[in-house]
Design an enzyme around this catalytic site. Structure first.
Site, PDB file in Angstrom:
ATOM      1  N   THR A  50       0.789  -1.026  -0.180  1.00  0.00           N
ATOM      2  CA  THR A  50      -0.020   0.368   0.338  1.00  0.00           C
ATOM      3  C   THR A  50       1.082   1.259  -0.112  1.00  0.00           C
ATOM      4  O   THR A  50       1.839   1.500   0.452  1.00  0.00           O
ATOM      5  CB  THR A  50      -1.173  -0.334   1.317  1.00  0.00           C
ATOM      6  OG1 THR A  50      -0.427  -0.441   2.970  1.00  0.00           O
ATOM      7  CG2 THR A  50      -2.188  -0.931   1.327  1.00  0.00           C
ATOM      8  N   LYS A 264      -0.686  -0.448   8.083  1.00  0.00           N
ATOM      9  CA  LYS A 264       0.950  -0.072   8.196  1.00  0.00           C
ATOM     10  C   LYS A 264       0.621   1.032   8.536  1.00  0.00           C
ATOM     11  O   LYS A 264      -0.810   1.956   8.557  1.00  0.00           O
ATOM     12  CB  LYS A 264       0.700  -0.146   6.631  1.00  0.00           C
ATOM     13  CG  LYS A 264       1.947   0.422   6.554  1.00  0.00           C
ATOM     14  CD  LYS A 264       2.206   0.828   4.895  1.00  0.00           C
ATOM     15  CE  LYS A 264       3.093   1.520   4.159  1.00  0.00           C
ATOM     16  NZ  LYS A 264       3.827   1.266   3.426  1.00  0.00           N
TER      17      LYS A 264
END
Length: 373
Positions: A50, A264
């Site tokens: 990502t 994340k």
């Protein structure tokens, strides 16, 4: 007998190089793409699942460019049949009166992108995962999201090859002879000729262009991943991208639960200067501890780090990109120094580099990115 001459040779098959090869091939150019490692490798700046995509910047020219970048990503989704861009909205946090937050809002307003100031009550009603104080500035922007980064790179490469691009992996470049009659790229076992050569080599850019003494610094960056017990609360439909400017002027960011590793979270920048060839790629325990302490206060349900990894930034002093021709050779183009915030622009930078290579100009204002700015 003269060797084959490509329309363009692209060096580096990360985010920028893969997009450049795709756009060149889409326009019908004869393209060679050289990658020193294998596609999708984890030694540079483009790996991982990502990357944030956002309009909010404290510099309006980035916000303006993002309008086209979003459109280019949507075009790539349409051509590939894959979902690569996920919209979640973003919560952007800072101390009350933080200058960066004020500049971000001004930039959004200047180019007509909607945003809203929230108070702590509004935030916790919408996203109960956060713990914030009543004196914080909270900016909501609905168009923010994230890109499926590793798949974006692979998709650009696949589509470039489908359109005739020659992608060669495990082919490191040793030298660029830009003073030859036709620019020539040397590898250990071969040499290739191109009417244009485009360097998108990330952390290895300076080593290929030593004569320029480019203002590029390579730094070690680290990201942490979290797997809370209630994962549903942190999936993209229920949890936003978030950023925060802390009182210590750290830029923290987070991305919803996606892929195999989880949520994340990382600190942008402030990394140790390294060589891309000798960097210690083991995460630092004190960095992981710092992230865990931060999240213990801000989003306690995330718990502690379950996985961490290292990547590289290639940074300029002002954190603005380098997009320009070599000052002594107009046939050698450079796209570098994306300073940890460039991935969201890959689709657009690929288009810009292809326009520069094929026509010598681009419709986009790249004056902030010139080498001698």
């Amino acid at each position: 007998m003269q060797s084959h001459i490509y329309d363009a040779i692209v060096i580096g098959a990360g985010g920028m190089g893969s997009a450049t090869a795709y756009h060149l091939a889409k326009f019908g150019a004869d393209v060679l793409l050289l990658e020193q490692f294998q596609r999708g490798h984890t030694l540079g700046s483009s790996h991982g699942e990502t990357r944030i995509i956002r309009f909010f910047y404290d510099k309006p020219f980035y916000t303006e460019l993002m309008k086209t970048a979003y459109s280019e990503w949507r075009d790539l989704e349409s051509v590939s049949g894959k979902q690569l861009l996920f919209i979640t909205g973003s919560v952007n946090l800072g101390e009350s009166g933080n200058p960066y937050m004020i500049s971000v809002r001004q930039s959004l307003d200047a180019v007509g992108v909607e945003s809203e100031w929230w108070d702590a009550k509004q935030l916790t009603e919408r996203f109960s995962q956060f713990r914030v104080s009543n004196d914080m500035d909270i900016l909501w922007q609905k168009d923010t999201g994230f890109l499926y980064a590793s798949e974006c790179v692979l998709t650009h490469l696949q589509l470039a090859e489908k359109r005739g691009a020659d992608v060669r992996e495990k082919t490191p470049v040793t030298r660029i002879d830009w003073q030859a009659d036709v620019p020539t790229v040397h590898t250990k076992d071969n040499q290739f000729h191109g009417r244009k050569v485009i360097v998108t080599a990330g952390a290895w850019t300076s080593s290929l262009l030593t004569e320029l003494d480019l203002p590029l610094t390579v730094t070690k960056q680290q990201v942490c991943y979290y797997k809370p017990s209630n994962t549903a609360m942190f999936e993209p439909k229920r949890f936003p991208v978030f950023t925060e400017i802390t009182p210590k002027n750290e830029f923290m960011y987070g991305i919803p639960y996606f892929g195999r590793n989880g949520v994340k979270v990382a600190r942008h920048g402030m990394g140790q200067t390294v060589s891309p060839d000798t960097c210690n790629r083991s995460p630092d325990s004190d960095y992981i501890e710092r992230m865990d302490v931060y999240l213990g206060e801000r989003i306690p349900e995330l718990g502690n780090t379950v996985h961490s990894e290292v990547c590289l930034y290639t940074e300029t002093p002002d954190e603005d990109f380098l997009i320009d021709a070599h000052p002594l050779c107009s046939d050698l183009l450079i796209a570098a120094g994306f300073s940890g915030h460039g991935f969201k622009f890959c689709s657009l930078v690929g288009r810009i580099m292809s326009e520069l290579a094929l026509t010598g100009e681009t419709e986009f204002d790249i004056s902030p990115f010139r080498i001698k700015r």
